[in-house]
Scaffold this active site. Sequence first.
Site, PDB file in Angstrom:
ATOM      1  N   GLU A  55      -4.867   7.645   9.201  1.00 35.16           N
ATOM      2  CA  GLU A  55      -4.619   8.597   8.116  1.00 35.16           C
ATOM      3  C   GLU A  55      -3.106   8.786   7.970  1.00 35.16           C
ATOM      4  OE1 GLU A  55      -6.203  10.049   5.562  1.00 35.16           O
ATOM      5  OE2 GLU A  55      -4.201  10.851   5.193  1.00 35.16           O
ATOM      6  N   SER A  56      -2.577   8.256   6.872  1.00 32.53           N
ATOM      7  CA  SER A  56      -1.115   8.244   6.697  1.00 32.53           C
ATOM      8  C   SER A  56      -0.494   9.634   6.681  1.00 32.53           C
ATOM      9  CB  SER A  56      -0.757   7.509   5.407  1.00 32.53           C
ATOM     10  OG  SER A  56      -1.259   8.204   4.278  1.00 32.53           O
ATOM     11  N   TYR A  66      -5.473   5.856  -8.541  1.00 34.30           N
ATOM     12  CA  TYR A  66      -6.663   5.086  -8.111  1.00 34.30           C
ATOM     13  C   TYR A  66      -7.915   5.561  -8.844  1.00 34.30           C
ATOM     14  CZ  TYR A  66      -4.122   2.701  -4.421  1.00 34.30           C
ATOM     15  OH  TYR A  66      -3.249   1.895  -3.738  1.00 34.30           O
ATOM     16  N   TRP A  93      -8.253  -6.898   4.430  1.00 34.13           N
ATOM     17  CA  TRP A  93      -6.873  -7.230   4.828  1.00 34.13           C
ATOM     18  C   TRP A  93      -6.882  -8.300   5.913  1.00 34.13           C
ATOM     19  CZ3 TRP A  93      -3.468  -5.528   1.571  1.00 34.13           C
ATOM     20  CH2 TRP A  93      -3.577  -4.273   0.976  1.00 34.13           C
ATOM     21  N   CYS A 130       0.815  -1.215   0.000  1.00 34.62           N
ATOM     22  CA  CYS A 130       0.000   0.000   0.000  1.00 34.62           C
ATOM     23  C   CYS A 130       0.854   1.273   0.000  1.00 34.62           C
ATOM     24  CB  CYS A 130      -0.887  -0.032   1.255  1.00 34.62           C
ATOM     25  SG  CYS A 130      -1.716   1.515   1.597  1.00 34.62           S
ATOM     26  N   ARG A 151     -14.641   2.009   5.678  1.00 38.06           N
ATOM     27  CA  ARG A 151     -13.706   1.060   5.091  1.00 38.06           C
ATOM     28  C   ARG A 151     -12.595   0.762   6.083  1.00 38.06           C
ATOM     29  NH1 ARG A 151     -15.676   0.179   0.072  1.00 38.06           N
ATOM     30  NH2 ARG A 151     -14.243  -1.552   0.020  1.00 38.06           N
ATOM     31  N   VAL A 152     -12.012  -0.399   5.913  1.00 40.36           N
ATOM     32  CA  VAL A 152     -10.956  -0.841   6.814  1.00 40.36           C
ATOM     33  C   VAL A 152      -9.629  -0.711   6.082  1.00 40.36           C
ATOM     34  CG1 VAL A 152     -10.056  -2.846   8.038  1.00 40.36           C
ATOM     35  CG2 VAL A 152     -12.499  -2.290   8.136  1.00 40.36           C
ATOM     36  N   THR A 153      -8.936   0.368   6.363  1.00 41.76           N
ATOM     37  CA  THR A 153      -7.736   0.678   5.595  1.00 41.76           C
ATOM     38  C   THR A 153      -6.470   0.571   6.447  1.00 41.76           C
ATOM     39  OG1 THR A 153      -7.953   3.040   6.103  1.00 41.76           O
ATOM     40  CG2 THR A 153      -9.027   2.271   4.086  1.00 41.76           C
ATOM     41  N   VAL A 154      -5.359   0.428   5.770  1.00 44.50           N
ATOM     42  CA  VAL A 154      -4.039   0.550   6.385  1.00 44.50           C
ATOM     43  C   VAL A 154      -3.390   1.816   5.820  1.00 44.50           C
ATOM     44  CG1 VAL A 154      -3.593  -1.879   6.856  1.00 44.50           C
ATOM     45  CG2 VAL A 154      -3.115  -0.980   4.571  1.00 44.50           C
TER      46      VAL A 154
END
Length: 325
Positions: free
Chosen positions: A147-148, A194, A96, A63, A129-132
């Site tokens: 939040e990156s 994206y 994930w 990612c 949503r389930v994000t990394v």
Amino acid sequence: MGLLVDGQWQDKWYETEANGGRFEREDAGFRNWVTVDGRAGPTGIEGFKAEPDRYHLYVSLACPWAHRALIYRKLKGLEDLIPISVVNPYMGEHGWTFADGAGVVADPVIHADYAYELYTKAKPDYTGRVTVPILWDKKTNTIVSNESSEIIRMFNSAFDDVGAVSGNFVPAELLQEIDDINTFVYSTINNGVYKTGFSTTQEAYEEAVIELFAALDTLEARLAQQRYLTGSTITEADWRLFTTLVRFDAVYVGHFKCNLHRIVDYPNLWGYLRDLYQVPGIAETVNMTHIKQHYYTSHANINPTRIIPVGPAIDFTTAHNREQL
Ligand SMILES: N[C@@H](CCC(=O)N[C@@H](CS)C(=O)NCC(=O)O)C(=O)O
């Protein structure tokens, strides 16, 4: 691929129909900040003081957003302070997972099988949503942030008094310029690939791909004059662009149809990409196997055979000669 609705997992692809086939990224749901003294950051609540071995970082090596956090963990010497877990590159009907596989690092904190368990542990009725990446607080058993862009701002300075190495990628005098570049790069390039790849109409695809390559052309011209995006030193703006560029020729050109040009066709962007890749420690954060496995196998509606291309052969280690700029 799916999301949580009132804490229940649902296997569901992105909704694009309501928006003319356009992919719209959802805002991250956990927006707290780790700070030096535990006071609240720009968003969220107080109580997350920078302390060694209090936080755990969950990433996917595939990612580009999680990759930002991994880069900062490396450059700021946070590896002993903030351990990590790595999800399986395949993101299927459960999202994930920590299913065993090469390069997977299981979850030692709540022993989750699926990343969504971290979200429901933090907020049992979570919808979204389930994000990394996911930055987890072991003390209060919750997600600090998913939040990156904010996680890397925390990593940049919050841990400096508890063992991080020096280095500031957002110097005050460049902050405005960095924020402006970030806004442009996020919309047209980081999220632009994206928007291009997840489009479900021809019109939406063309809109996004043209905007993407216009932005790359702009940066190509900028990087003819100067070594990095804001001048002669590497800043946050460069690391945020890097994680998209390093994936570009291997996955975005083919899988997401971002194929007007490759990065290797742009002399300045290609030299710049190698320059950043060759910064000590960075190459170790790039896992091309997970990157290719994730994209080509997880999006079955885009690549139904799930065949992972063997190429392209790319060598990020050749001389870039950009020190002359
Ligand atoms: N705004 C988030 C975006 C993170 C994100 O979308 N990560 C992707 C992986 S590349 C993800 O986990 N997607 C799962 C999904 O959308 O269901 C950030 O920058 O941290």
